[in-house]
Design a protein around this motif. Sequence first.
Motif, PDB file in Angstrom:
ATOM      1  N   LEU A  98     -81.870  49.646   5.547  1.00  0.00           N
ATOM      2  CA  LEU A  98     -82.114  50.158   4.174  1.00  0.00           C
ATOM      3  C   LEU A  98     -83.542  50.193   3.777  1.00  0.00           C
ATOM      4  O   LEU A  98     -84.287  49.585   4.187  1.00  0.00           O
ATOM      5  N   ARG A  99     -83.740  50.890   2.672  1.00  0.00           N
ATOM      6  CA  ARG A  99     -85.388  51.278   2.242  1.00  0.00           C
ATOM      7  C   ARG A  99     -85.459  49.833   1.300  1.00  0.00           C
ATOM      8  O   ARG A  99     -84.506  49.338   0.699  1.00  0.00           O
ATOM      9  N   VAL A 100     -86.548  49.354   1.687  1.00  0.00           N
ATOM     10  CA  VAL A 100     -87.074  47.840   0.780  1.00  0.00           C
ATOM     11  C   VAL A 100     -88.511  48.245   0.410  1.00  0.00           C
ATOM     12  O   VAL A 100     -89.247  49.165   1.023  1.00  0.00           O
ATOM     13  N   ASP A 101     -88.722  47.359  -0.526  1.00  0.00           N
ATOM     14  CA  ASP A 101     -90.333  47.407  -1.068  1.00  0.00           C
ATOM     15  C   ASP A 101     -90.859  46.054  -0.853  1.00  0.00           C
ATOM     16  O   ASP A 101     -90.296  45.048  -0.382  1.00  0.00           O
ATOM     17  N   GLY A 102     -92.143  45.881  -0.965  1.00  0.00           N
ATOM     18  CA  GLY A 102     -92.819  44.686  -0.852  1.00  0.00           C
ATOM     19  C   GLY A 102     -92.003  43.233  -1.370  1.00  0.00           C
ATOM     20  O   GLY A 102     -92.173  42.082  -0.821  1.00  0.00           O
ATOM     21  N   ALA A 103     -91.538  43.493  -2.441  1.00  0.00           N
ATOM     22  CA  ALA A 103     -90.851  42.237  -3.045  1.00  0.00           C
ATOM     23  C   ALA A 103     -89.616  41.697  -2.316  1.00  0.00           C
ATOM     24  O   ALA A 103     -89.388  40.637  -2.209  1.00  0.00           O
ATOM     25  N   ALA A 104     -89.132  42.667  -1.848  1.00  0.00           N
ATOM     26  CA  ALA A 104     -87.640  42.624  -1.039  1.00  0.00           C
ATOM     27  C   ALA A 104     -87.835  42.121   0.381  1.00  0.00           C
ATOM     28  O   ALA A 104     -87.135  41.472   0.977  1.00  0.00           O
ATOM     29  N   ARG A 105     -88.944  42.595   1.047  1.00  0.00           N
ATOM     30  CA  ARG A 105     -89.320  42.445   2.407  1.00  0.00           C
ATOM     31  C   ARG A 105     -89.087  41.129   2.946  1.00  0.00           C
ATOM     32  O   ARG A 105     -88.337  40.747   4.072  1.00  0.00           O
TER      33      ARG A 105
ATOM     34  N   VAL B 224     -92.363  50.916  10.788  1.00  0.00           N
ATOM     35  CA  VAL B 224     -92.353  51.617   9.255  1.00  0.00           C
ATOM     36  C   VAL B 224     -91.739  50.303   8.418  1.00  0.00           C
ATOM     37  O   VAL B 224     -90.601  50.346   8.512  1.00  0.00           O
ATOM     38  N   HIS B 225     -92.437  49.970   7.555  1.00  0.00           N
ATOM     39  CA  HIS B 225     -92.109  48.711   6.657  1.00  0.00           C
ATOM     40  C   HIS B 225     -91.382  48.935   5.482  1.00  0.00           C
ATOM     41  O   HIS B 225     -91.229  47.913   4.578  1.00  0.00           O
ATOM     42  N   THR B 226     -91.040  50.516   5.200  1.00  0.00           N
ATOM     43  CA  THR B 226     -90.151  50.749   4.078  1.00  0.00           C
ATOM     44  C   THR B 226     -88.709  50.535   4.685  1.00  0.00           C
ATOM     45  O   THR B 226     -87.830  50.904   3.700  1.00  0.00           O
ATOM     46  N   TYR B 227     -88.441  50.575   5.844  1.00  0.00           N
ATOM     47  CA  TYR B 227     -86.878  50.474   6.226  1.00  0.00           C
ATOM     48  C   TYR B 227     -86.819  49.201   7.170  1.00  0.00           C
ATOM     49  O   TYR B 227     -87.282  49.154   7.835  1.00  0.00           O
ATOM     50  N   TYR B 228     -85.840  48.281   6.854  1.00  0.00           N
ATOM     51  CA  TYR B 228     -85.234  47.255   7.446  1.00  0.00           C
ATOM     52  C   TYR B 228     -83.861  47.097   7.828  1.00  0.00           C
ATOM     53  O   TYR B 228     -83.135  47.658   7.052  1.00  0.00           O
ATOM     54  N   THR B 229     -83.538  46.784   8.975  1.00  0.00           N
ATOM     55  CA  THR B 229     -82.299  46.328   9.160  1.00  0.00           C
ATOM     56  C   THR B 229     -81.495  45.694   8.392  1.00  0.00           C
ATOM     57  O   THR B 229     -82.013  44.867   7.740  1.00  0.00           O
TER      58      THR B 229
ATOM     59  N   ALA C  24     -80.264  47.763  -4.745  1.00  0.00           N
ATOM     60  CA  ALA C  24     -81.654  47.462  -4.777  1.00  0.00           C
ATOM     61  C   ALA C  24     -82.556  48.649  -4.201  1.00  0.00           C
ATOM     62  O   ALA C  24     -83.960  48.863  -4.586  1.00  0.00           O
ATOM     63  N   ALA C  25     -82.281  49.031  -2.994  1.00  0.00           N
ATOM     64  CA  ALA C  25     -82.813  49.977  -2.199  1.00  0.00           C
ATOM     65  C   ALA C  25     -83.115  51.402  -3.165  1.00  0.00           C
ATOM     66  O   ALA C  25     -83.945  52.081  -3.054  1.00  0.00           O
ATOM     67  N   LEU C  26     -82.191  51.642  -3.936  1.00  0.00           N
ATOM     68  CA  LEU C  26     -82.153  52.886  -4.788  1.00  0.00           C
ATOM     69  C   LEU C  26     -83.069  52.623  -5.795  1.00  0.00           C
ATOM     70  O   LEU C  26     -83.548  53.746  -6.423  1.00  0.00           O
ATOM     71  N   THR C  27     -83.509  51.472  -6.187  1.00  0.00           N
ATOM     72  CA  THR C  27     -84.472  51.423  -7.254  1.00  0.00           C
ATOM     73  C   THR C  27     -85.940  51.382  -7.024  1.00  0.00           C
ATOM     74  O   THR C  27     -86.883  51.589  -7.356  1.00  0.00           O
ATOM     75  N   TYR C  28     -86.133  51.215  -5.418  1.00  0.00           N
ATOM     76  CA  TYR C  28     -87.442  51.002  -4.957  1.00  0.00           C
ATOM     77  C   TYR C  28     -88.080  52.515  -5.027  1.00  0.00           C
ATOM     78  O   TYR C  28     -87.451  53.614  -4.699  1.00  0.00           O
ATOM     79  N   GLN C  29     -89.461  52.349  -5.565  1.00  0.00           N
ATOM     80  CA  GLN C  29     -90.175  53.846  -5.639  1.00  0.00           C
ATOM     81  C   GLN C  29     -91.449  53.487  -5.135  1.00  0.00           C
ATOM     82  O   GLN C  29     -92.207  52.666  -5.464  1.00  0.00           O
ATOM     83  N   PRO C  30     -91.727  54.376  -4.087  1.00  0.00           N
ATOM     84  CA  PRO C  30     -93.267  54.220  -3.475  1.00  0.00           C
ATOM     85  C   PRO C  30     -94.448  54.103  -4.571  1.00  0.00           C
ATOM     86  O   PRO C  30     -94.149  54.921  -5.317  1.00  0.00           O
ATOM     87  N   THR C  31     -95.207  53.371  -4.401  1.00  0.00           N
ATOM     88  CA  THR C  31     -96.570  53.404  -5.359  1.00  0.00           C
ATOM     89  C   THR C  31     -97.239  54.755  -5.166  1.00  0.00           C
ATOM     90  O   THR C  31     -97.163  55.326  -3.996  1.00  0.00           O
ATOM     91  N   PRO C  32     -97.948  55.202  -6.101  1.00  0.00           N
ATOM     92  CA  PRO C  32     -98.406  56.618  -6.144  1.00  0.00           C
ATOM     93  C   PRO C  32     -99.530  56.960  -4.975  1.00  0.00           C
ATOM     94  O   PRO C  32     -99.640  57.929  -4.430  1.00  0.00           O
ATOM     95  N   ASN C  33    -100.131  55.710  -4.544  1.00  0.00           N
ATOM     96  CA  ASN C  33    -101.182  55.933  -3.639  1.00  0.00           C
ATOM     97  C   ASN C  33    -100.671  55.505  -2.222  1.00  0.00           C
ATOM     98  O   ASN C  33    -101.582  55.462  -1.390  1.00  0.00           O
ATOM     99  N   ARG C  34     -99.505  55.693  -1.967  1.00  0.00           N
ATOM    100  CA  ARG C  34     -98.802  55.208  -0.889  1.00  0.00           C
ATOM    101  C   ARG C  34     -97.827  56.053  -0.176  1.00  0.00           C
ATOM    102  O   ARG C  34     -97.367  56.769  -1.033  1.00  0.00           O
ATOM    103  N   ARG C  35     -97.908  56.439   0.977  1.00  0.00           N
ATOM    104  CA  ARG C  35     -96.741  57.468   1.539  1.00  0.00           C
ATOM    105  C   ARG C  35     -95.676  56.601   1.732  1.00  0.00           C
ATOM    106  O   ARG C  35     -95.567  55.344   1.707  1.00  0.00           O
ATOM    107  N   ALA C  36     -94.540  57.270   1.769  1.00  0.00           N
ATOM    108  CA  ALA C  36     -93.137  56.491   1.661  1.00  0.00           C
ATOM    109  C   ALA C  36     -92.945  55.604   3.005  1.00  0.00           C
ATOM    110  O   ALA C  36     -92.279  54.765   2.777  1.00  0.00           O
ATOM    111  N   ASN C  37     -93.695  55.919   4.276  1.00  0.00           N
ATOM    112  CA  ASN C  37     -93.544  55.092   5.234  1.00  0.00           C
ATOM    113  C   ASN C  37     -94.601  54.036   4.972  1.00  0.00           C
ATOM    114  O   ASN C  37     -94.859  53.149   6.185  1.00  0.00           O
ATOM    115  N   GLY C  38     -95.383  53.757   3.935  1.00  0.00           N
ATOM    116  CA  GLY C  38     -96.262  52.567   3.865  1.00  0.00           C
ATOM    117  C   GLY C  38     -97.841  52.615   4.310  1.00  0.00           C
ATOM    118  O   GLY C  38     -98.489  52.099   3.976  1.00  0.00           O
TER     119      GLY C  38
END
Length: 135
Positions: free
Chosen positions: A48-55, A77-82, A100-114
Amino acid sequence: MSGSRSLAEHAADQLAPLGEVTIHRYFGGWALRRRGIQFAMVMDTLYLRVDGAARPSYENAGSTPFTYRAAGREVVVHTYYTVPAEAIDDQAELCALARAALTYQPTPNRRANGASPTIPPPGRPSGPPRPTGHR
């Protein structure tokens, strides 16, 4: 590494309370999308896709980030965790994690893969370097 279509279908079935979840081929595996937003993938397992707060909560549950090998090195790839193993068959828990994964949005200055995007220095156009030399 390849993704199991049957695991992707099982996950989509478990996530039915969220509405339509579609399955698409994705780099040797499967992407799960809701309304066009990719929030999960199946490679060797469900991620699932995660953000820094959920990691930290994923790490505390024993989850690991998605990794692959490229150019002789391991890429993490720190944006996807088992997904925690007990959540795969617990529909309520899996749906909560997916919401929660559906609400995660990458920050503008970061690629989706972190990774940080490549940004040219000020005053220099993007694109290939211009040749130097005399005309």
